[in-house]
Structure formats: structure tokens, C-alpha cells
Design a protein around this motif. Structure first.
Motif, PDB file in Angstrom:
ATOM      1  N   MET A  88      42.317-117.946  29.626  1.00 22.13           N
ATOM      2  CA  MET A  88      42.222-117.511  28.250  1.00 22.13           C
ATOM      3  C   MET A  88      41.926-116.033  28.110  1.00 22.13           C
ATOM      4  N   ALA A  89      41.218-115.471  29.048  1.00 22.89           N
ATOM      5  CA  ALA A  89      40.867-114.060  28.951  1.00 22.89           C
ATOM      6  C   ALA A  89      42.113-113.187  28.865  1.00 22.89           C
ATOM      7  N   GLY A  90      43.186-113.561  29.552  1.00 22.11           N
ATOM      8  CA  GLY A  90      44.418-112.791  29.497  1.00 22.11           C
ATOM      9  C   GLY A  90      44.997-112.752  28.108  1.00 22.11           C
ATOM     10  N   ALA A  91      44.938-113.870  27.394  1.00 22.87           N
ATOM     11  CA  ALA A  91      45.454-113.918  26.027  1.00 22.87           C
ATOM     12  C   ALA A  91      44.634-113.020  25.118  1.00 22.87           C
ATOM     13  N   GLU A  92      43.323-113.014  25.314  1.00 20.23           N
ATOM     14  CA  GLU A  92      42.477-112.157  24.496  1.00 20.23           C
ATOM     15  C   GLU A  92      42.778-110.692  24.763  1.00 20.23           C
ATOM     16  N   THR A  93      42.983-110.341  26.016  1.00 24.44           N
ATOM     17  CA  THR A  93      43.261-108.958  26.372  1.00 24.44           C
ATOM     18  C   THR A  93      44.577-108.499  25.771  1.00 24.44           C
ATOM     19  N   GLU A  94      45.582-109.372  25.771  1.00 19.75           N
ATOM     20  CA  GLU A  94      46.897-109.013  25.238  1.00 19.75           C
ATOM     21  C   GLU A  94      46.815-108.607  23.774  1.00 19.75           C
ATOM     22  N   ASP A  95      45.997-109.290  22.993  1.00 18.92           N
ATOM     23  CA  ASP A  95      45.872-109.018  21.563  1.00 18.92           C
ATOM     24  C   ASP A  95      44.665-108.151  21.222  1.00 18.92           C
ATOM     25  N   ALA A  96      43.975-107.616  22.227  1.00 20.14           N
ATOM     26  CA  ALA A  96      42.730-106.908  21.979  1.00 20.14           C
ATOM     27  C   ALA A  96      42.933-105.539  21.343  1.00 20.14           C
ATOM     28  N   ASP A  97      44.085-104.924  21.549  1.00 25.33           N
ATOM     29  CA  ASP A  97      44.349-103.603  21.007  1.00 25.33           C
ATOM     30  C   ASP A  97      45.430-103.687  19.950  1.00 25.33           C
ATOM     31  N   PRO A  98      45.501-102.655  19.089  1.00 28.82           N
ATOM     32  CA  PRO A  98      46.606-102.626  18.122  1.00 28.82           C
ATOM     33  C   PRO A  98      47.938-102.633  18.856  1.00 28.82           C
ATOM     34  N   PRO A  99      48.988-103.094  18.214  1.00 33.37           N
ATOM     35  CA  PRO A  99      50.300-103.128  18.873  1.00 33.37           C
ATOM     36  C   PRO A  99      50.737-101.753  19.344  1.00 33.37           C
ATOM     37  N   LYS A 100      51.485-101.716  20.445  1.00 32.45           N
ATOM     38  CA  LYS A 100      52.016-100.465  20.964  1.00 32.45           C
ATOM     39  C   LYS A 100      52.875 -99.814  19.882  1.00 32.45           C
ATOM     40  N   GLY A 101      52.685 -98.539  19.677  1.00 30.79           N
ATOM     41  CA  GLY A 101      53.414 -97.814  18.644  1.00 30.79           C
ATOM     42  C   GLY A 101      52.563 -97.544  17.413  1.00 30.79           C
ATOM     43  N   THR A 102      51.384 -98.168  17.347  1.00 27.02           N
ATOM     44  CA  THR A 102      50.455 -97.903  16.246  1.00 27.02           C
ATOM     45  C   THR A 102      49.727 -96.597  16.562  1.00 27.02           C
ATOM     46  N   SER A 103      49.655 -95.706  15.600  1.00 22.78           N
ATOM     47  CA  SER A 103      49.015 -94.409  15.828  1.00 22.78           C
ATOM     48  C   SER A 103      47.514 -94.570  16.078  1.00 22.78           C
ATOM     49  N   ASN A 104      46.937 -93.560  16.709  1.00 21.89           N
ATOM     50  CA  ASN A 104      45.491 -93.584  16.946  1.00 21.89           C
ATOM     51  C   ASN A 104      44.693 -93.652  15.641  1.00 21.89           C
ATOM     52  N   PRO A 105      45.057 -92.866  14.607  1.00 19.85           N
ATOM     53  CA  PRO A 105      44.310 -92.989  13.349  1.00 19.85           C
ATOM     54  C   PRO A 105      44.393 -94.395  12.749  1.00 19.85           C
ATOM     55  N   ALA A 106      45.564 -95.022  12.831  1.00 21.65           N
ATOM     56  CA  ALA A 106      45.703 -96.388  12.312  1.00 21.65           C
ATOM     57  C   ALA A 106      44.854 -97.350  13.128  1.00 21.65           C
ATOM     58  N   ALA A 107      44.870 -97.195  14.443  1.00 23.58           N
ATOM     59  CA  ALA A 107      44.070 -98.064  15.314  1.00 23.58           C
ATOM     60  C   ALA A 107      42.589 -97.925  14.984  1.00 23.58           C
ATOM     61  N   ARG A 108      42.127 -96.699  14.781  1.00 19.91           N
ATOM     62  CA  ARG A 108      40.723 -96.487  14.424  1.00 19.91           C
ATOM     63  C   ARG A 108      40.405 -97.091  13.061  1.00 19.91           C
ATOM     64  N   GLY A 109      41.308 -96.937  12.102  1.00 19.21           N
ATOM     65  CA  GLY A 109      41.098 -97.509  10.778  1.00 19.21           C
ATOM     66  C   GLY A 109      41.006 -99.021  10.821  1.00 19.21           C
ATOM     67  N   LEU A 110      41.876 -99.636  11.607  1.00 17.21           N
ATOM     68  CA  LEU A 110      41.857-101.092  11.745  1.00 17.21           C
ATOM     69  C   LEU A 110      40.559-101.562  12.393  1.00 17.21           C
ATOM     70  N   ARG A 111      40.188-100.918  13.493  1.00 19.19           N
ATOM     71  CA  ARG A 111      38.948-101.306  14.174  1.00 19.19           C
ATOM     72  C   ARG A 111      37.738-101.094  13.279  1.00 19.19           C
ATOM     73  N   GLY A 112      37.720 -99.979  12.545  1.00 13.38           N
ATOM     74  CA  GLY A 112      36.604 -99.676  11.657  1.00 13.38           C
ATOM     75  C   GLY A 112      36.435-100.710  10.552  1.00 13.38           C
TER      76      GLY A 112
END
Length: 68
Positions: free
Chosen positions: A1-25
């Protein structure tokens, strides 16, 4: 299961850093957190614009899911 969590742990590839920070925030830490969330709600987040929404929606659709 840990692999599945890791796969979805970050924003999708192609998402900008500002968008990733906004989503996480806002507490969206994995792709699963975005299922059913209205695009209009995500657009209010800093850094999340049309490109980020397109990338997120495409990744969700790849796995049979979608935004609200």
C-alpha cells in the motif's frame, strides 16, 4: 500500500510549484484529496490557474476520477 500512497503523494507532474504549494497549503496533500472538489474552489487558491486545473483533471481522469 505504501507504493500507492507515494504515487499520489505529490501534485501531478506538470503542476507548477506555486500551484503545488497552494494545494498543499489548503490541505490537498494527494490526488485522492482532489476527487469531487469543485474546480471553482481550487481556482481560488494561490497559483492554481487553468493550466494546473487541466493537469489535475487529466490525471484524475486517467484513473477514472474527476473534480466536482
Amino acid at each position: 500500500m505504501a507504493g500507492a500512497e507515494t504515487e499520489d503523494a505529490d501534485p501531478p507532474k506538470g503542476t507548477s510549484n506555486p500551484a503545488a504549494r497552494g494545494l498543499r497549503g489548503a490541505g490537498y496533500t494527494c490526488l485522492d484529496d482532489l476527487v469531487g472538489v469543485p474546480a471553482a474552489e481550487l481556482k481560488k487558491l494561490h497559483g492554481v490557474g487553468p493550466k494546473a486545473l487541466t493537469v489535475i483533471q487529466a490525471e484524475l481522469e486517467r484513473t477514472g476520477r474527476s473534480l466536482g
